[in-house]
Design a protein around this motif. Structure first.
Motif, PDB file in Angstrom:
ATOM      1  N   ASN A 342       0.784  -1.224   0.000  1.00 29.48           N
ATOM      2  CA  ASN A 342       0.000   0.000   0.000  1.00 29.48           C
ATOM      3  C   ASN A 342       0.823   1.284   0.000  1.00 29.48           C
ATOM      4  OD1 ASN A 342      -3.036  -0.423   0.062  1.00 29.48           O
ATOM      5  ND2 ASN A 342      -2.357  -1.959   1.538  1.00 29.48           N
ATOM      6  N   ASP A 343       2.137   1.178   0.164  1.00 26.88           N
ATOM      7  CA  ASP A 343       2.956   2.390   0.162  1.00 26.88           C
ATOM      8  C   ASP A 343       3.620   2.634  -1.189  1.00 26.88           C
ATOM      9  OD1 ASP A 343       4.742   0.282   0.189  1.00 26.88           O
ATOM     10  OD2 ASP A 343       6.083   1.171   1.683  1.00 26.88           O
ATOM     11  N   GLU A 344       3.110   1.998  -2.251  1.00 26.16           N
ATOM     12  CA  GLU A 344       3.752   2.099  -3.555  1.00 26.16           C
ATOM     13  C   GLU A 344       2.700   2.232  -4.656  1.00 26.16           C
ATOM     14  OE1 GLU A 344       5.776  -1.643  -3.231  1.00 26.16           O
ATOM     15  OE2 GLU A 344       4.189  -2.737  -4.275  1.00 26.16           O
ATOM     16  N   VAL A 345       3.108   2.771  -5.780  1.00 28.25           N
ATOM     17  CA  VAL A 345       2.303   2.767  -6.995  1.00 28.25           C
ATOM     18  C   VAL A 345       3.132   2.145  -8.106  1.00 28.25           C
ATOM     19  CG1 VAL A 345       1.375   4.228  -8.841  1.00 28.25           C
ATOM     20  CG2 VAL A 345       0.726   4.672  -6.477  1.00 28.25           C
ATOM     21  N   VAL A 346       2.538   1.167  -8.772  1.00 31.65           N
ATOM     22  CA  VAL A 346       3.155   0.488  -9.915  1.00 31.65           C
ATOM     23  C   VAL A 346       2.091   0.389 -10.995  1.00 31.65           C
ATOM     24  CG1 VAL A 346       4.255  -1.623 -10.747  1.00 31.65           C
ATOM     25  CG2 VAL A 346       4.596  -0.904  -8.374  1.00 31.65           C
ATOM     26  N   VAL A 347       2.397   0.760 -12.214  1.00 31.53           N
ATOM     27  CA  VAL A 347       1.425   0.643 -13.294  1.00 31.53           C
ATOM     28  C   VAL A 347       1.825  -0.459 -14.266  1.00 31.53           C
ATOM     29  CG1 VAL A 347       0.585   3.005 -13.159  1.00 31.53           C
ATOM     30  CG2 VAL A 347       2.570   2.514 -14.589  1.00 31.53           C
ATOM     31  N   ASN A 348       0.800  -1.056 -14.866  1.00 34.36           N
ATOM     32  CA  ASN A 348       1.001  -2.121 -15.848  1.00 34.36           C
ATOM     33  C   ASN A 348      -0.120  -2.023 -16.866  1.00 34.36           C
ATOM     34  OD1 ASN A 348       2.047  -4.333 -17.134  1.00 34.36           O
ATOM     35  ND2 ASN A 348       1.795  -5.757 -15.442  1.00 34.36           N
ATOM     36  N   GLY A 349      -0.078  -2.848 -17.902  1.00 29.40           N
ATOM     37  CA  GLY A 349      -1.096  -2.803 -18.937  1.00 29.40           C
ATOM     38  C   GLY A 349      -1.846  -4.107 -19.060  1.00 29.40           C
ATOM     39  N   MET A 350      -3.092  -4.032 -19.538  1.00 32.94           N
ATOM     40  CA  MET A 350      -3.903  -5.218 -19.811  1.00 32.94           C
ATOM     41  C   MET A 350      -4.881  -4.873 -20.928  1.00 32.94           C
ATOM     42  SD  MET A 350      -6.870  -5.266 -16.877  1.00 32.94           S
ATOM     43  CE  MET A 350      -8.066  -5.969 -18.001  1.00 32.94           C
ATOM     44  N   SER A 351      -5.497  -5.892 -21.500  1.00 31.46           N
ATOM     45  CA  SER A 351      -6.566  -5.659 -22.468  1.00 31.46           C
ATOM     46  C   SER A 351      -7.455  -6.880 -22.525  1.00 31.46           C
ATOM     47  CB  SER A 351      -6.004  -5.350 -23.862  1.00 31.46           C
ATOM     48  OG  SER A 351      -5.205  -6.408 -24.330  1.00 31.46           O
ATOM     49  N   LEU A 352      -8.677  -6.683 -22.972  1.00 30.37           N
ATOM     50  CA  LEU A 352      -9.631  -7.767 -23.147  1.00 30.37           C
ATOM     51  C   LEU A 352      -9.368  -8.452 -24.488  1.00 30.37           C
ATOM     52  CD1 LEU A 352     -12.866  -5.937 -21.926  1.00 30.37           C
ATOM     53  CD2 LEU A 352     -11.177  -7.203 -20.575  1.00 30.37           C
ATOM     54  N   SER A 353      -9.996  -9.584 -24.692  1.00 37.19           N
ATOM     55  CA  SER A 353      -9.738 -10.336 -25.921  1.00 37.19           C
ATOM     56  C   SER A 353     -10.115  -9.540 -27.162  1.00 37.19           C
ATOM     57  CB  SER A 353     -10.503 -11.657 -25.892  1.00 37.19           C
ATOM     58  OG  SER A 353     -11.897 -11.427 -25.784  1.00 37.19           O
ATOM     59  N   ARG A 354     -11.162  -8.719 -27.078  1.00 38.22           N
ATOM     60  CA  ARG A 354     -11.587  -7.958 -28.252  1.00 38.22           C
ATOM     61  C   ARG A 354     -10.785  -6.668 -28.450  1.00 38.22           C
ATOM     62  NH1 ARG A 354     -15.582  -7.869 -24.385  1.00 38.22           N
ATOM     63  NH2 ARG A 354     -16.069  -5.831 -23.477  1.00 38.22           N
ATOM     64  N   ARG A 355     -10.018  -6.280 -27.474  1.00 41.23           N
ATOM     65  CA  ARG A 355      -9.135  -5.110 -27.571  1.00 41.23           C
ATOM     66  C   ARG A 355      -9.871  -3.890 -28.136  1.00 41.23           C
ATOM     67  NH1 ARG A 355      -3.472  -7.966 -29.723  1.00 41.23           N
ATOM     68  NH2 ARG A 355      -2.593  -8.328 -27.657  1.00 41.23           N
ATOM     69  N   ASP A 356     -10.973  -3.540 -27.496  1.00 42.16           N
ATOM     70  CA  ASP A 356     -11.811  -2.477 -28.040  1.00 42.16           C
ATOM     71  C   ASP A 356     -11.820  -1.205 -27.200  1.00 42.16           C
ATOM     72  OD1 ASP A 356     -13.165  -3.498 -25.894  1.00 42.16           O
ATOM     73  OD2 ASP A 356     -15.078  -3.791 -26.932  1.00 42.16           O
ATOM     74  N   SER A 357     -10.891  -1.054 -26.268  1.00 45.44           N
ATOM     75  CA  SER A 357     -10.766   0.213 -25.551  1.00 45.44           C
ATOM     76  C   SER A 357     -10.300   1.286 -26.527  1.00 45.44           C
ATOM     77  CB  SER A 357      -9.755   0.071 -24.412  1.00 45.44           C
ATOM     78  OG  SER A 357      -9.271   1.330 -23.990  1.00 45.44           O
ATOM     79  N   PRO A 358     -10.693   2.545 -26.326  1.00 44.23           N
ATOM     80  CA  PRO A 358     -10.222   3.618 -27.213  1.00 44.23           C
ATOM     81  C   PRO A 358      -8.773   4.024 -26.968  1.00 44.23           C
ATOM     82  CG  PRO A 358     -11.633   4.525 -25.495  1.00 44.23           C
ATOM     83  CD  PRO A 358     -11.696   3.034 -25.352  1.00 44.23           C
ATOM     84  N   PHE A 359      -8.107   3.341 -26.020  1.00 48.00           N
ATOM     85  CA  PHE A 359      -6.732   3.703 -25.668  1.00 48.00           C
ATOM     86  C   PHE A 359      -5.753   2.591 -26.041  1.00 48.00           C
ATOM     87  CE2 PHE A 359      -9.518   5.858 -22.630  1.00 48.00           C
ATOM     88  CZ  PHE A 359      -9.100   7.169 -22.768  1.00 48.00           C
ATOM     89  N   ALA A 360      -4.540   2.998 -26.351  1.00 52.07           N
ATOM     90  CA  ALA A 360      -3.418   2.071 -26.517  1.00 52.07           C
ATOM     91  C   ALA A 360      -2.358   2.471 -25.507  1.00 52.07           C
ATOM     92  CB  ALA A 360      -2.850   2.158 -27.931  1.00 52.07           C
ATOM     93  N   ASN A 361      -1.754   1.496 -24.851  1.00 50.34           N
ATOM     94  CA  ASN A 361      -0.685   1.829 -23.916  1.00 50.34           C
ATOM     95  C   ASN A 361       0.453   0.836 -24.031  1.00 50.34           C
ATOM     96  OD1 ASN A 361      -0.609  -0.183 -21.428  1.00 50.34           O
ATOM     97  ND2 ASN A 361      -2.783   0.137 -21.891  1.00 50.34           N
ATOM     98  N   SER A 362       1.603   1.273 -23.610  1.00 44.12           N
ATOM     99  CA  SER A 362       2.786   0.419 -23.629  1.00 44.12           C
ATOM    100  C   SER A 362       3.732   0.855 -22.527  1.00 44.12           C
ATOM    101  CB  SER A 362       3.506   0.525 -24.976  1.00 44.12           C
ATOM    102  OG  SER A 362       4.732  -0.205 -24.962  1.00 44.12           O
ATOM    103  N   GLY A 363       4.464  -0.089 -21.993  1.00 42.25           N
ATOM    104  CA  GLY A 363       5.576   0.301 -21.164  1.00 42.25           C
ATOM    105  C   GLY A 363       6.584   1.053 -22.020  1.00 42.25           C
ATOM    106  N   PHE A 364       7.200   2.085 -21.448  1.00 45.52           N
ATOM    107  CA  PHE A 364       8.264   2.822 -22.130  1.00 45.52           C
ATOM    108  C   PHE A 364       9.405   2.879 -21.131  1.00 45.52           C
ATOM    109  CE2 PHE A 364      10.276   6.939 -23.373  1.00 45.52           C
ATOM    110  CZ  PHE A 364      10.750   6.517 -24.603  1.00 45.52           C
ATOM    111  N   VAL A 365      10.389   1.995 -21.304  1.00 45.08           N
ATOM    112  CA  VAL A 365      11.333   1.713 -20.229  1.00 45.08           C
ATOM    113  C   VAL A 365      12.779   1.769 -20.698  1.00 45.08           C
ATOM    114  CG1 VAL A 365       9.664   0.308 -18.964  1.00 45.08           C
ATOM    115  CG2 VAL A 365      11.146  -0.785 -20.648  1.00 45.08           C
ATOM    116  N   VAL A 366      13.660   1.885 -19.689  1.00 46.51           N
ATOM    117  CA  VAL A 366      15.101   1.974 -19.908  1.00 46.51           C
ATOM    118  C   VAL A 366      15.781   0.885 -19.088  1.00 46.51           C
ATOM    119  CG1 VAL A 366      17.149   3.424 -19.623  1.00 46.51           C
ATOM    120  CG2 VAL A 366      14.978   4.456 -20.310  1.00 46.51           C
ATOM    121  N   THR A 367      16.766   0.232 -19.664  1.00 47.92           N
ATOM    122  CA  THR A 367      17.498  -0.819 -18.955  1.00 47.92           C
ATOM    123  C   THR A 367      18.271  -0.244 -17.769  1.00 47.92           C
ATOM    124  OG1 THR A 367      17.749  -2.093 -20.985  1.00 47.92           O
ATOM    125  CG2 THR A 367      19.256  -2.620 -19.182  1.00 47.92           C
ATOM    126  N   VAL A 368      18.184  -0.956 -16.658  1.00 45.96           N
ATOM    127  CA  VAL A 368      18.956  -0.626 -15.458  1.00 45.96           C
ATOM    128  C   VAL A 368      19.946  -1.770 -15.226  1.00 45.96           C
ATOM    129  CG1 VAL A 368      18.871  -0.185 -12.970  1.00 45.96           C
ATOM    130  CG2 VAL A 368      17.032   0.665 -14.459  1.00 45.96           C
TER     131      VAL A 368
END
Length: 532
Positions: A342-368
């Protein structure tokens, strides 16, 4: 021609509107094989992919063709596992994500009894624990988007595409999913996915297969201790937080990359682990119509054909020795809160099988790289990467204002180094708070992200433009820790009977690769128990 009466294969390209037409497929196959159309007795789709490089979009098909002979009948995969015999060897499997599920199924096939210990709840109960995260911003720290039956993959896009085809039987993984209720299309799609609305029932069906054949699955069974042999160098079982004891000389550790208490347990027990690279960054969100327009070369105002799926993309580069790339792209998807505390925020992505949300998202990350986490090494040792992640996750929570609200910034403002006066609409349900992500992200990550955005905008015009927004932070791309194992036996080099497995141990990077590693680990574990 075709004297042995076996089917032939033809790779053909058809316009989008004709790709599903059986007659068009037969004619294209005949032309490709140089035979009269009347000799084509049957065609069957084996692989399908889009070619969106040109306009109009075309479809590439791999067809199995019967020339002068009917194709043999083909049925869908079925699930059938032998019942475990009395006195069969027991394999303990810690975790029931993709690696643990497929390890359990392989144990049944090899005549061993899988006993699964899953810290979270079954998938039906787990659904109820997601609502408080979304609506009240309260995380159940044992049952959430990461912990529970099916693991983090259950409530995700369910992407099955993998480049790890040389490491195991990818087709077998797909067929097992289909046998347990996944759409048959995953057997032919070039980039298959199941969808978070369908995955829970697939996971339930796998559980039923394990139980019906005599395996055991214990939910809310959090492992908190190890039982060693007298020599201290062999594993004899595990202890759960509620006092239950489970014994076996083969323990498959398939706990996923977010089970940080397991890493701390191994550290307390003096079990060798290694630091490894991982990646952190944000989620970048666009209107799906923008991605469609670019990928399908649509004219201004033109809508995507209903025959086309929501478009996807994959971007990557290297900047000053570090990878900068899109990660887990979710077309027609949602951004979800994936914190486990509860002391953290982490975001991730998901979609339903029909992929019909009006949004597209992706992780945009850098190697550590491990050396980037050296400031935490004195206090946290080999878990310095986890400390690096945790600090960013806690800072993200503070920036969002608590209750799983996430800090966000329009890309154009990120590039200019200023707070956004207004934010775009989003799929992230708990809500957004305008925040200078350029100040929140570690410096070595931030400036590479900035340069990466500019570079990707040249590849996909508008990618870093008016319709793009960053939402922080994405930190759980992979484990910062590897639990080593021997190449031959797959056992830990200094603790016999421990089989590190899957994403959490550092040997997989997605549903399919984790499942394949589960199969291999089960084969090694059963082989150990059955060896003289």
């Amino acid at each position: 021609m075709n004297d042995d009466r076996e089917p032939l294969y033809a790779d053909v390209v058809l316009p989008l509107e004709q790709a599903g037409d059986d007659l068009a497929r037969r004619r294209a196959a005949a032309e490709k094989l140089g035979v009269e159309p009347g000799r084509i007795m049957g065609v069957r789709l084996r692989k399908e992919s889009l070619d969106a490089r040109h306009r109009p979009v075309r479809v590439q098909l791999r067809l199995e063709v019967g020339v002068d002979v009917e194709l043999p009948e083909e049925s869908l995969p079925v699930r059938s596992y032998p019942h475990v015999k009395e006195g069969a060897p027991v394999v303990l499997i810690v975790g029931f994500g993709p690696a643990g599920m497929f390890a359990a199924l392989r144990c049944l096939e090899l005549g061993a009894r899988p006993v699964v210990l899953e810290r979270g709840k079954d998938v039906s109960s787990r659904r109820f624990d997601l609502a408080p995260i979304m609506r009240q911003g309260v995380v159940n720290e044992e049952s959430n988007y990461c912990f529970g039956e099916g693991g983090a993959g259950t409530f995700s896009d369910g992407k099955l595409f993998t480049r790890a085809t040389k490491r195991g039987p990818v087709r077998e993984i797909y067929e097992t999913f289909v046998a347990h209720g996944a759409p048959a299309e995953i057997l032919t799609d070039a980039h298959p996915h199941i969808g978070s609305n369908l995955l829970p029932n697939v996971v339930k069906a796998i559980r039923c297969s394990v139980l019906a054949a005599g395996g055991e699955i214990h939910f809310q069974a959090k492992v908190s201790g190890l039982i060693r042999g007298k020599d201290g160098r062999s594993l004899r079982g595990v202890v759960c937080a509620d006092g239950r004891v489970f014994e076996s000389g083969a323990v498959i550790l398939a706990t996923g990359h977010s089970a940080r208490d397991v890493y701390r347990l191994l550290q307390r027990e003096g079990i060798l682990m290694e630091r490894k690279p991982f990646a952190v960054g944000v989620r970048i969100e666009h209107p799906q119509s923008f991605i469609d327009g670019h990928q399908y070369h649509l004219r201004a105002g033109e809508e995507r054909s209903p025959l086309l799926p929501a478009a996807r993309y994959n971007l990557s580069t290297k900047i000053a020795g570090r990878g900068v790339h899109s990660f887990c792209m979710c077309p027609g998807g949602f951004i979800v809160p994936a914190a486990t505390e509860n002391d953290e925020v982490v975001v991730n992505g998901m979609s339903l099988s029909r992929r019909d949300s009006p949004f597209a998202n992706s992780g945009f990350v850098v190697t550590v790289e491990p050396e980037d986490t050296n400031e935490f090494e004195k206090e946290h040792g080999v878990l310095s990467g986890i400390a690096y992640q945790k600090r960013l996750e806690q800072a993200t929570s503070a920036a969002g204002g608590g209750l799983q609200k996430a800090p966000a910034q329009r890309v154009k403002d990120f590039l200019k180094g200023k707070v956004s006066k207004s934010l775009l609409e989003t799929s992230y349900f708990p809500g957004l708070t305008a925040w200078p992500l350029h100040e929140l992200l570690p410096g070595e990550v931030m400036w590479r992200m900035r340069d990466g955005l500019l570079l990707f905008d040249h590849k996909m015009r508008g990618y870093a433009g008016e319709v793009a927004q960053l939402i922080g932070c994405e930190t759980r791309t992979s484990s910062p820790v590897r639990v080593p194992r021997l190449a031959g036996s797959l056992e830990h080099p200094y603790l016999s009977g421990l089989f590190p497995c899957g994403e959490g141990a550092g040997y997989a990077g997605g549903i399919v690769s984790a499942a394949m590693d589960g199969l291999r680990s089960a084969e090694a574990a059963v082989g150990k128990l059955l060896s003289p």
